[in-house]
Structures are given as C-alpha cells and as structure tokens.
Design a protein around this motif. Structure first.
Motif, PDB file in Angstrom:
ATOM      1  N   GLN A  76       0.844  -1.188   0.000  1.00 53.88           N
ATOM      2  CA  GLN A  76       0.000   0.000   0.000  1.00 53.88           C
ATOM      3  C   GLN A  76       0.882   1.240   0.000  1.00 53.88           C
ATOM      4  N   LEU A  77       0.692   2.088  -1.006  1.00 54.52           N
ATOM      5  CA  LEU A  77       1.367   3.381  -1.054  1.00 54.52           C
ATOM      6  C   LEU A  77       0.505   4.407  -0.331  1.00 54.52           C
ATOM      7  N   ARG A  78       1.114   5.184   0.539  1.00 55.16           N
ATOM      8  CA  ARG A  78       0.419   6.235   1.276  1.00 55.16           C
ATOM      9  C   ARG A  78       1.180   7.535   1.021  1.00 55.16           C
ATOM     10  N   VAL A  79       0.512   8.503   0.397  1.00 55.91           N
ATOM     11  CA  VAL A  79       1.141   9.773   0.044  1.00 55.91           C
ATOM     12  C   VAL A  79       0.694  10.852   1.017  1.00 55.91           C
ATOM     13  N   TYR A  80       1.674  11.516   1.633  1.00 57.35           N
ATOM     14  CA  TYR A  80       1.403  12.588   2.588  1.00 57.35           C
ATOM     15  C   TYR A  80       1.957  13.915   2.056  1.00 57.35           C
ATOM     16  N   SER A  81       1.526  14.989   2.692  1.00 57.73           N
ATOM     17  CA  SER A  81       1.906  16.325   2.230  1.00 57.73           C
ATOM     18  C   SER A  81       3.381  16.609   2.448  1.00 57.73           C
ATOM     19  N   GLU A  82       3.913  16.228   3.627  1.00 59.72           N
ATOM     20  CA  GLU A  82       5.289  16.567   3.976  1.00 59.72           C
ATOM     21  C   GLU A  82       5.690  15.784   5.216  1.00 59.72           C
ATOM     22  N   THR A  83       6.930  15.980   5.636  1.00 62.43           N
ATOM     23  CA  THR A  83       7.389  15.326   6.859  1.00 62.43           C
ATOM     24  C   THR A  83       6.974  16.114   8.100  1.00 62.43           C
ATOM     25  N   ASP A  84       6.838  17.411   7.980  1.00 64.22           N
ATOM     26  CA  ASP A  84       6.452  18.249   9.128  1.00 64.22           C
ATOM     27  C   ASP A  84       4.933  18.315   9.196  1.00 64.22           C
ATOM     28  N   ARG A  85       4.343  17.259   9.723  1.00 63.48           N
ATOM     29  CA  ARG A  85       2.883  17.161   9.753  1.00 63.48           C
ATOM     30  C   ARG A  85       2.442  16.485  11.042  1.00 63.48           C
ATOM     31  N   ASN A  86       1.168  16.578  11.319  1.00 63.52           N
ATOM     32  CA  ASN A  86       0.588  15.890  12.469  1.00 63.52           C
ATOM     33  C   ASN A  86       0.601  14.382  12.201  1.00 63.52           C
ATOM     34  N   PRO A  87       1.098  13.576  13.148  1.00 62.08           N
ATOM     35  CA  PRO A  87       1.125  12.121  12.931  1.00 62.08           C
ATOM     36  C   PRO A  87      -0.244  11.517  12.661  1.00 62.08           C
ATOM     37  N   HIS A  88      -1.312  12.202  13.063  1.00 61.18           N
ATOM     38  CA  HIS A  88      -2.663  11.681  12.869  1.00 61.18           C
ATOM     39  C   HIS A  88      -3.291  12.162  11.552  1.00 61.18           C
ATOM     40  N   GLU A  89      -2.536  12.916  10.774  1.00 62.26           N
ATOM     41  CA  GLU A  89      -3.052  13.418   9.496  1.00 62.26           C
ATOM     42  C   GLU A  89      -3.306  12.264   8.532  1.00 62.26           C
ATOM     43  N   SER A  90      -4.453  12.308   7.877  1.00 65.33           N
ATOM     44  CA  SER A  90      -4.782  11.271   6.893  1.00 65.33           C
ATOM     45  C   SER A  90      -3.949  11.474   5.627  1.00 65.33           C
ATOM     46  N   PRO A  91      -3.622  10.397   4.919  1.00 64.47           N
ATOM     47  CA  PRO A  91      -2.876  10.550   3.671  1.00 64.47           C
ATOM     48  C   PRO A  91      -3.688  11.285   2.619  1.00 64.47           C
ATOM     49  N   LEU A  92      -2.980  11.987   1.730  1.00 63.98           N
ATOM     50  CA  LEU A  92      -3.642  12.651   0.614  1.00 63.98           C
ATOM     51  C   LEU A  92      -4.190  11.646  -0.386  1.00 63.98           C
ATOM     52  N   GLY A  93      -3.559  10.511  -0.454  1.00 66.00           N
ATOM     53  CA  GLY A  93      -4.010   9.459  -1.368  1.00 66.00           C
ATOM     54  C   GLY A  93      -3.366   8.135  -1.010  1.00 66.00           C
ATOM     55  N   THR A  94      -4.047   7.059  -1.328  1.00 65.52           N
ATOM     56  CA  THR A  94      -3.501   5.720  -1.106  1.00 65.52           C
ATOM     57  C   THR A  94      -3.685   4.887  -2.367  1.00 65.52           C
ATOM     58  N   SER A  95      -2.881   3.853  -2.476  1.00 67.48           N
ATOM     59  CA  SER A  95      -2.945   2.981  -3.646  1.00 67.48           C
ATOM     60  C   SER A  95      -2.516   1.584  -3.236  1.00 67.48           C
ATOM     61  N   GLN A  96      -3.304   0.590  -3.618  1.00 65.28           N
ATOM     62  CA  GLN A  96      -2.968  -0.803  -3.357  1.00 65.28           C
ATOM     63  C   GLN A  96      -2.339  -1.392  -4.621  1.00 65.28           C
ATOM     64  N   LEU A  97      -1.114  -1.846  -4.515  1.00 60.60           N
ATOM     65  CA  LEU A  97      -0.422  -2.447  -5.643  1.00 60.60           C
ATOM     66  C   LEU A  97      -0.248  -3.934  -5.401  1.00 60.60           C
ATOM     67  N   ARG A  98      -0.577  -4.739  -6.389  1.00 60.86           N
ATOM     68  CA  ARG A  98      -0.509  -6.191  -6.251  1.00 60.86           C
ATOM     69  C   ARG A  98       0.940  -6.694  -6.337  1.00 60.86           C
ATOM     70  N   CYS A  99       1.217  -7.764  -5.631  1.00 61.93           N
ATOM     71  CA  CYS A  99       2.548  -8.384  -5.713  1.00 61.93           C
ATOM     72  C   CYS A  99       2.430  -9.833  -5.246  1.00 61.93           C
ATOM     73  N   GLU A 100       1.743 -10.642  -6.057  1.00 55.52           N
ATOM     74  CA  GLU A 100       1.462 -12.022  -5.654  1.00 55.52           C
ATOM     75  C   GLU A 100       2.711 -12.850  -5.380  1.00 55.52           C
ATOM     76  N   PRO A 101       3.824 -12.667  -6.118  1.00 58.93           N
ATOM     77  CA  PRO A 101       4.996 -13.496  -5.797  1.00 58.93           C
ATOM     78  C   PRO A 101       5.891 -12.877  -4.733  1.00 58.93           C
ATOM     79  N   GLY A 102       5.415 -11.810  -4.062  1.00 62.69           N
ATOM     80  CA  GLY A 102       6.256 -11.083  -3.128  1.00 62.69           C
ATOM     81  C   GLY A 102       6.282 -11.686  -1.729  1.00 62.69           C
ATOM     82  N   TYR A 103       7.416 -11.509  -1.048  1.00 61.95           N
ATOM     83  CA  TYR A 103       7.589 -11.966   0.328  1.00 61.95           C
ATOM     84  C   TYR A 103       8.370 -10.921   1.120  1.00 61.95           C
ATOM     85  N   ILE A 104       8.018 -10.798   2.399  1.00 57.21           N
ATOM     86  CA  ILE A 104       8.886 -10.115   3.340  1.00 57.21           C
ATOM     87  C   ILE A 104       9.699 -11.199   4.023  1.00 57.21           C
TER      88      ILE A 104
END
Length: 398
Positions: A76-104
């Motif tokens: 999941q990509l989470r895009v925020y306005s900047e680093t100097d922000r409230n930790p509770h600020e919601s992201p400006l946008g999110t995106s779910q990217l598939r990665c079926e063969p992926g592992y952590i």
C-alpha cells in the motif's frame, strides 16, 4: 559439474552473487565456482531491505525455515503532504499495488539457506575475510570469469581507481522492530512524504517488521538516525534501537555507463548494485540484481558473455525510463496532491507494472486527463520525457 573446464570466481555472496552461482551451477563447461564473501553466513549481515518482490527468483521452498516469513498480497502506497505534519493526518491518497509473488523475508536466513543449497551442488565458499586489492589481482590471474557482486562502488572499480564512473547513489537505513502490525500484514506500507525517497514498514509477521527510510535525491538530512526516528513516530511504527540499524548505499540506476559493467581485458563482469542498476525512483535492487546475474549466467552458458553490457541495458531500460518519469512527478512539480493523484490512478496495478511496464502506467494516467495535463504542463517534466526516450542519463555528462 564437469571434472575439468572453466573456472568462475564470484566476488560477493549476497543475493546477486548467489544468483550468479545458481545460474552457472549446472553449466557442463564449468568445473569450479568459488564464491568469496567477506562475512560468515551465520553472522548478522548488513543488508538493505527485506522485501523480495518476486520470490520465484530464489530456488528455495517458500517457508519460514528458509527465511520467507510473510507471503504478501501487495503493498500500500500512502502519500502525505510533507514530513512536518501531524502524525494523525490522513494521507492525501492511497494505492494498493498487487505483488502475488512477493515476500517479506529474513534475508540473512534466505542467503544462508541459499548458500547451503549451492554448497550441495558443488559450489565452493570462502567466507569470513575481505578480498584485498592483492587478492583481487590474484583471482583475476587464476580464473576464467570473474563476477563482481560487491555493491556500489564495486571492488573492481576500487582496485582500478575508477570509482568516479558512478554518478548517483541513494542512502537507506533499515532495522527489524517488534510491535503490532496485524492491521497491514497483508499489504505492507510505503510512505511518500514530500521528498525524493520514502519510508516503509514491512511486517514479517503480526509482531515483527522491517522498517526503514531512504533518500534518492540530493537533499538529505544532517542526522540520518534522527530522520528515521522521526519517520517512525509520524508513520506509526516503532523506533528502532540505534545498534540494530543498518546503513546502506545503493545505486540510482543507471548510475554506471553500461560499457563499464564488463572489463574485457580481465573478463570481469559486474552484476547487481556493482553494475549500478537499482530502480531509479524507489531504490529497489534485490530482484534487479538477481535478474542481472541470471542474465549473465545464461550468456556465459551460450558463449555470448561479451554481449552482457548491451543485453543488461536493454532489459533494464524500460525500468530506468519509467522511474525517471515517476521521479520527475515530485522533483519537477513538488506537488504532493499531484503525486497522490498519480498514486490513486495506479491503484490495482502490480509492482511489476509500475517498475517495468511504462505503457501500463501511462495508460492509467491518461485515463485521468486532469492529472495527465498537470503532469506534463511543466518544462522540467517535458525535458524528462525527452531524456527518458533518448536514453540520456547522468553518466552521459561525465
């Protein structure tokens, strides 16, 4: 392997070096494969990142015993306005990217188990000491092929005093932390926060995660550790202990002229980070390194090793091009809302799409005329488009 034949030395026993050994292990003409690794595999190793986006590239059973801990569905990509922000600020946008063969992964374990499996195939490992300049010259004189997988700048370029050939790098910090990650164990998070680079939290399980931060641009903090601590606090993952943090330098691909990935006079070939091929925008380099090694192994097996620099560049070029353009979305505009719009336009694509298939990314963006128009209404961005499609990278100016 055959009793007599070609001898291969591999410098560096991380994933790229191991992949080179794997690719050559069943080539009949090769009689000896020897991997030189400065660390012991059962020691803590300094590796950057533990997400392997294509687990099929590693020929091990995908089990926790082999280091494959979390079979993710995507990121999941989470895009925020900047680093100097409230930790509770919601992201400006999110995106779910598939990665079926992926592992952590626990990458230490993956590499140790992979090395063990290669030992069973007859590959010889010399571990626990660095290859000096004198050792390097001895290896070059004794082996038919030398594969350099030692990172950026490579040992080959250090010995030959040509490290200035590298034109760009990225710095990343990472560590494993303990916490609560059940909320996003299936879709690990990547945080874009108004600078060229990102931070991340990649759960290995519901209780442990690999976390980190990296910078791909020229604007970097004075205190890297403080920046990692701040990123942890605002993005909701635990602050790592300083002694657990790895610091790593990776290439900003392509950071090396393709002709410098092969030194024909010594029959030395560079793979992975040493070849300067990590993703230009987000720094991914594990799968790229493995693929470069398999490509070289195939060419050696086919007797076409001299074609490696051209073949590697052609394989990587779509990724270079797309990453150059994606990077420009922030560098040229410095508009977090635009970057959020682009991220949301890419929702549902795969990691492979957004790293290696420019046509799929472009087709998604042009479906949103407003985003597309804003993106290209910039001279810097138009210049990047020209650069991307005329293969104009940093090394052409050195």
């Amino acid at each position: 392997m055959a009793a007599k034949g070609i001898q291969v030395a591999i410098l560096g026993g991380s994933v790229s070096g191991l992949a080179a050994a794997q690719g050559l292990a069943d080539v009949d003409r090769i009689s000896d494969i020897r991997v030189f690794e400065r660390q012991e595999y059962d020691d803590k190793r300094v590796d950057c990142g533990e997400a392997i986006n294509d687990g099929t590239l590693v020929p091990l059973r995908k089990s926790p015993e082999n280091g494959f801990l979390n079979d993710v569905s995507g990121f999941q990509l989470r895009v925020y306005s900047e680093t100097d922000r409230n930790p509770h600020e919601s992201p400006l946008g999110t995106s779910q990217l598939r990665c079926e063969p992926g592992y952590i992964c626990d990458r230490d374990t993956v590499e140790q188990q992979w090395a063990d499996s290669l030992s069973d195939l007859g590959v010889t490992f010399e571990t626990g000491h660095s290859v000096s300049a004198r050792d390097y010259r001895q290896v070059v004189s004794e082996y038919d092929y030398i594969i350099d997988a030692t990172g950026q700048p490579s040992l080959t370029h250090k010995v030959n005093n040509i490290v200035e050939e590298y034109t760009g790098d990225m710095v990343a910090l990472n560590a494993t932390v303990e916490g609560k990650f059940e909320e996003y164990v299936e879709y690990p998070r990547i945080f874009f926060e108004g600078y060229v680079g990102y931070s991340w939290s990649f759960p290995k399980s519901e209780q442990f995660a690999n976390v980190g931060i990296g910078w791909a641009g020229d604007q970097r903090p004075n205190d890297y550790m403080a920046a990692l601590e701040a990123a942890a606090k605002r993005n909701g993952f635990p602050v790592p202990d300083r002694e657990d943090v790895n610091i790593y330098t990776i290439p900003r691909g392509p950071s090396l002229d393709p002709k410098h990935t092969h030194l024909p006079e010594d029959n030395v070939f560079l793979v992975g980070d040493a070849a300067g091929i990590a993703n230009r925008y987000q720094g991914e380099g594990i799968t790229q390194g493995i693929r470069s090694s398999y490509l070289l192994a195939d060419l050696i097996a086919e007797g076409r090793s001299s074609e490696y620099p051209i073949e590697l560049y052609e394989v990587m070029k779509p990724e270079y091009r797309l990453a150059h353009l994606m990077r420009g979305a922030w560098v040229e505009h410095k508009d977090s809302k635009l970057l959020a719009g682009i991220a949301e336009a890419l929702n549902g694509l795969s990691i492979e799409d957004i790293t290696r298939r420019p046509h799929r990314v472009i087709s998604r963006i042009v479906r949103n005329p407003t985003i597309a128009a804003r993106l290209v209404a910039n001279t810097g961005m138009l210049k990047r488009i020209v650069e991307g499609y005329t293969d104009s990278w940093e090394y052409t100016t050195t």
